[in-house]
Design a protein around this motif. Structure first.
Motif, PDB file in Angstrom:
ATOM      1  N   THR A 223     -20.614  63.686  16.330  1.00  0.00           N
ATOM      2  CA  THR A 223     -21.903  63.985  16.965  1.00  0.00           C
ATOM      3  C   THR A 223     -22.831  64.844  16.111  1.00  0.00           C
ATOM      4  O   THR A 223     -23.998  65.019  16.458  1.00  0.00           O
ATOM      5  N   ALA A 224     -22.321  65.373  14.984  1.00  0.00           N
ATOM      6  CA  ALA A 224     -23.196  66.146  14.095  1.00  0.00           C
ATOM      7  C   ALA A 224     -23.960  65.248  13.127  1.00  0.00           C
ATOM      8  O   ALA A 224     -24.866  65.713  12.429  1.00  0.00           O
ATOM      9  N   LEU A 225     -23.606  63.953  13.097  1.00  0.00           N
ATOM     10  CA  LEU A 225     -24.247  63.049  12.141  1.00  0.00           C
ATOM     11  C   LEU A 225     -25.757  62.998  12.339  1.00  0.00           C
ATOM     12  O   LEU A 225     -26.249  62.774  13.444  1.00  0.00           O
ATOM     13  N   THR A 226     -26.479  63.163  11.222  1.00  0.00           N
ATOM     14  CA  THR A 226     -27.923  62.943  11.218  1.00  0.00           C
ATOM     15  C   THR A 226     -28.274  61.685  10.422  1.00  0.00           C
ATOM     16  O   THR A 226     -29.363  61.140  10.589  1.00  0.00           O
ATOM     17  N   GLU A 227     -27.339  61.235   9.561  1.00  0.00           N
ATOM     18  CA  GLU A 227     -27.611  60.067   8.719  1.00  0.00           C
ATOM     19  C   GLU A 227     -26.339  59.251   8.536  1.00  0.00           C
ATOM     20  O   GLU A 227     -25.284  59.801   8.197  1.00  0.00           O
ATOM     21  N   ILE A 228     -26.431  57.946   8.776  1.00  0.00           N
ATOM     22  CA  ILE A 228     -25.313  57.046   8.511  1.00  0.00           C
ATOM     23  C   ILE A 228     -25.849  55.781   7.849  1.00  0.00           C
ATOM     24  O   ILE A 228     -26.822  55.187   8.314  1.00  0.00           O
ATOM     25  N   ASP A 229     -25.215  55.412   6.743  1.00  0.00           N
ATOM     26  CA  ASP A 229     -25.626  54.230   5.983  1.00  0.00           C
ATOM     27  C   ASP A 229     -24.527  53.179   6.098  1.00  0.00           C
ATOM     28  O   ASP A 229     -23.421  53.355   5.586  1.00  0.00           O
ATOM     29  N   LEU A 230     -24.860  52.079   6.772  1.00  0.00           N
ATOM     30  CA  LEU A 230     -23.923  50.985   7.003  1.00  0.00           C
ATOM     31  C   LEU A 230     -24.353  49.720   6.268  1.00  0.00           C
ATOM     32  O   LEU A 230     -23.844  48.632   6.527  1.00  0.00           O
ATOM     33  N   SER A 231     -25.273  49.858   5.351  1.00  0.00           N
ATOM     34  CA  SER A 231     -25.845  48.709   4.650  1.00  0.00           C
ATOM     35  C   SER A 231     -24.780  47.895   3.928  1.00  0.00           C
ATOM     36  O   SER A 231     -23.782  48.428   3.439  1.00  0.00           O
ATOM     37  N   GLY A 232     -25.008  46.572   3.867  1.00  0.00           N
ATOM     38  CA  GLY A 232     -24.185  45.713   3.035  1.00  0.00           C
ATOM     39  C   GLY A 232     -22.762  45.543   3.493  1.00  0.00           C
ATOM     40  O   GLY A 232     -21.866  45.318   2.676  1.00  0.00           O
ATOM     41  N   ASN A 233     -22.517  45.626   4.792  1.00  0.00           N
ATOM     42  CA  ASN A 233     -21.200  45.372   5.338  1.00  0.00           C
ATOM     43  C   ASN A 233     -21.204  44.058   6.117  1.00  0.00           C
ATOM     44  O   ASN A 233     -22.224  43.387   6.243  1.00  0.00           O
ATOM     45  N   ARG A 234     -20.045  43.689   6.674  1.00  0.00           N
ATOM     46  CA  ARG A 234     -19.914  42.437   7.425  1.00  0.00           C
ATOM     47  C   ARG A 234     -19.921  42.685   8.926  1.00  0.00           C
ATOM     48  O   ARG A 234     -19.363  41.914   9.705  1.00  0.00           O
ATOM     49  N   LEU A 235     -20.549  43.752   9.330  1.00  0.00           N
ATOM     50  CA  LEU A 235     -20.553  44.146  10.741  1.00  0.00           C
ATOM     51  C   LEU A 235     -21.200  43.075  11.616  1.00  0.00           C
ATOM     52  O   LEU A 235     -22.258  42.553  11.284  1.00  0.00           O
ATOM     53  N   ARG A 236     -20.542  42.797  12.730  1.00  0.00           N
ATOM     54  CA  ARG A 236     -21.104  41.880  13.723  1.00  0.00           C
ATOM     55  C   ARG A 236     -21.752  42.636  14.875  1.00  0.00           C
ATOM     56  O   ARG A 236     -22.737  42.179  15.447  1.00  0.00           O
ATOM     57  N   ARG A 237     -21.193  43.783  15.190  1.00  0.00           N
ATOM     58  CA  ARG A 237     -21.724  44.604  16.284  1.00  0.00           C
ATOM     59  C   ARG A 237     -21.586  46.072  15.921  1.00  0.00           C
ATOM     60  O   ARG A 237     -20.781  46.440  15.079  1.00  0.00           O
ATOM     61  N   LEU A 238     -22.371  46.886  16.593  1.00  0.00           N
ATOM     62  CA  LEU A 238     -22.236  48.331  16.496  1.00  0.00           C
ATOM     63  C   LEU A 238     -21.637  48.839  17.799  1.00  0.00           C
ATOM     64  O   LEU A 238     -22.042  48.399  18.886  1.00  0.00           O
ATOM     65  N   PRO A 239     -20.655  49.742  17.721  1.00  0.00           N
ATOM     66  CA  PRO A 239     -20.010  50.215  18.960  1.00  0.00           C
ATOM     67  C   PRO A 239     -20.981  50.986  19.846  1.00  0.00           C
ATOM     68  O   PRO A 239     -21.811  51.759  19.356  1.00  0.00           O
ATOM     69  N   GLU A 240     -20.851  50.782  21.141  1.00  0.00           N
ATOM     70  CA  GLU A 240     -21.755  51.442  22.094  1.00  0.00           C
ATOM     71  C   GLU A 240     -21.611  52.947  22.062  1.00  0.00           C
ATOM     72  O   GLU A 240     -22.528  53.682  22.445  1.00  0.00           O
ATOM     73  N   SER A 241     -20.464  53.409  21.572  1.00  0.00           N
ATOM     74  CA  SER A 241     -20.248  54.858  21.503  1.00  0.00           C
ATOM     75  C   SER A 241     -21.266  55.539  20.593  1.00  0.00           C
ATOM     76  O   SER A 241     -21.525  56.739  20.733  1.00  0.00           O
TER      77      SER A 241
ATOM     78  N   PRO B   5     -14.798  51.622  14.500  1.00  0.00           N
ATOM     79  CA  PRO B   5     -14.038  52.092  15.666  1.00  0.00           C
ATOM     80  C   PRO B   5     -14.926  52.867  16.636  1.00  0.00           C
ATOM     81  O   PRO B   5     -15.942  53.450  16.233  1.00  0.00           O
ATOM     82  N   ASN B   6     -14.539  52.884  17.883  1.00  0.00           N
ATOM     83  CA  ASN B   6     -15.331  53.603  18.892  1.00  0.00           C
ATOM     84  C   ASN B   6     -15.439  55.088  18.593  1.00  0.00           C
ATOM     85  O   ASN B   6     -16.422  55.727  18.981  1.00  0.00           O
TER      86      ASN B   6
END
Length: 339
Positions: A61-79, A54-55
């Motif tokens: 905005t406090a995120l320093t680390e995000i792990d999105l590995s191994g998903n079916r994502l087609r795009r990353l939101p521009e937000s 989701p957008n």
């Protein structure tokens, strides 16, 4: 959303947790309640079944680390371009990604990027000039044949992993003159490209699992090397200049076609690990006795009939492997120390 996932999110909200681990929870969509966790600095969503984000992810905005590995994502939101504190982004095994967005190049704090086992065509066609703050990049197993142009623009890189690709060209690698760690394992390289010659501060180099038959003389100029892995190649000889790499602490030469070692190897007085397993060695040089820092010497599965008495000088040695050799004598009769 399962009861357990709901509990973890509620607990994070109640305690003000900075870390939320939702890895392998079977998520198909991101729970909206996460949006309220504005203090999160680390979010692990790896190996779920997410097809989109989701957008509102860009509001964390406090995120320093995000792990999105191994998903079916087609795009990353521009937000996500607004995640200015993000330092670590993991996108390994996201094989359904249709694009790598240009805004990623504008993330001011991004130092770690993991694209392990992501589509090589996607990576190769990424039209950015580089990632200015990036220090660590993993492109293992992406099916790359050439080094992508944008990688050469990541001039702050200190760690680069390119394992298991099938690379045939490394044009631009020499621009990465801040590299201290380079992994080119499993590429089937028949020779070490000259582009690596300019990596003058390199400390760790892995060439494991290639098709090297010889080593270039200029490798002797990389005198900052502390770790050199040449295992599983086709080397028949080790050049005399190996003794010039006096900072080496680990030298791995297992599973080659070596029949001898040069006396100059005895100059590597900082060496702690020497792995010679599964070669064709018939003797070891007596100069090995000079390696007084050595803790591991593995020389099993060779053709040794004896070992030099100088090995008795290796007071730091804790692991000695000599099995599966046709040993007939404790000491080599050609050893000058026993004459």
């Amino acid at each position: 959303m399962t009861v357990e996932v709901e509990r973890l999110i509620q607990e994070a909200g109640t305690t003000g947790a900075a870390v939320l681990n939702l890895s392998r929870r079977g998520l198909r969509r991101l729970p909206a309640s996460i949006r309220e966790l504005t203090g999160l600095t680390e979010l692990d969503l790896s190996f779920n079944d997410l097809a989109e984000l989701p957008n509102w992810v860009g509001d964390l905005t406090a995120l320093t680390e995000i792990d999105l590995s191994g998903n079916r994502l087609r795009r990353l939101p521009e937000s996500m371009a607004g995640l200015s504190a993000l330092t670590h982004l993991y996108l390994s095994c996201c094989r359904q990604l249709e694009e790598l967005p240009g805004w990623m190049a504008q993330l001011p704090s991004l130092t770690w990027l993991n694209l392990l086992y992501t589509d090589g065509d996607l990576i190769g066609s990424w039209s950015i000039d580089g990632l200015g703050a990036l220090t660590h990049l993993n492109l293992d197993g992406c099916g790359l044949r050439v080094l992508p142009n944008w990688v050469a623009g990541c001039t702050a890189l200190t760690d680069l992993s390119l394992r298991d690709n099938g690379l045939r060209s490394l044009t631009g690698l020499g621009r990465l003159n801040n590299l201290t760690w380079l992994d080119l394992s499993g590429n089937g390289l028949p020779f070490l490209p000259d582009e690596a010659r300019d990596l003058t501060v390199l400390e760790q180099l892995s060439l494991f699992g290639n098709a090297l038959t010889e080593l270039p003389d200029w490798l002797a100029e990389l005198t900052t090397l502390t770790y050199l892995n040449l295992g599983c190649n086709r080397l028949a000889t080790v050049p005399d200049w190996i003794g010039d790499l006096t900072a080496l602490q680990s030298l791995l030469l297992f599973e080659n076609q070596l029949v001898s070692l040069p006396d100059s190897i005895g100059a590597l007085t900082a060496l702690q690990q020497l792995h010679l397993r599964s070669n064709r060695l018939t003797a070891l040089p007596s100069s090995l006795g000079n390696l007084t820092a050595l803790t591991q010497l593995a020389a099993g599965f060779n053709q040794l009939t004896a070992v030099p008495s100088s090995l008795g000088n290796l007071a730091a040695l804790t692991h000695l492997e000599l099995h599966d050799n046709p040993m007939t004598s404790a000491h080599d009769p050609h050893d000058p120390d026993t004459r």
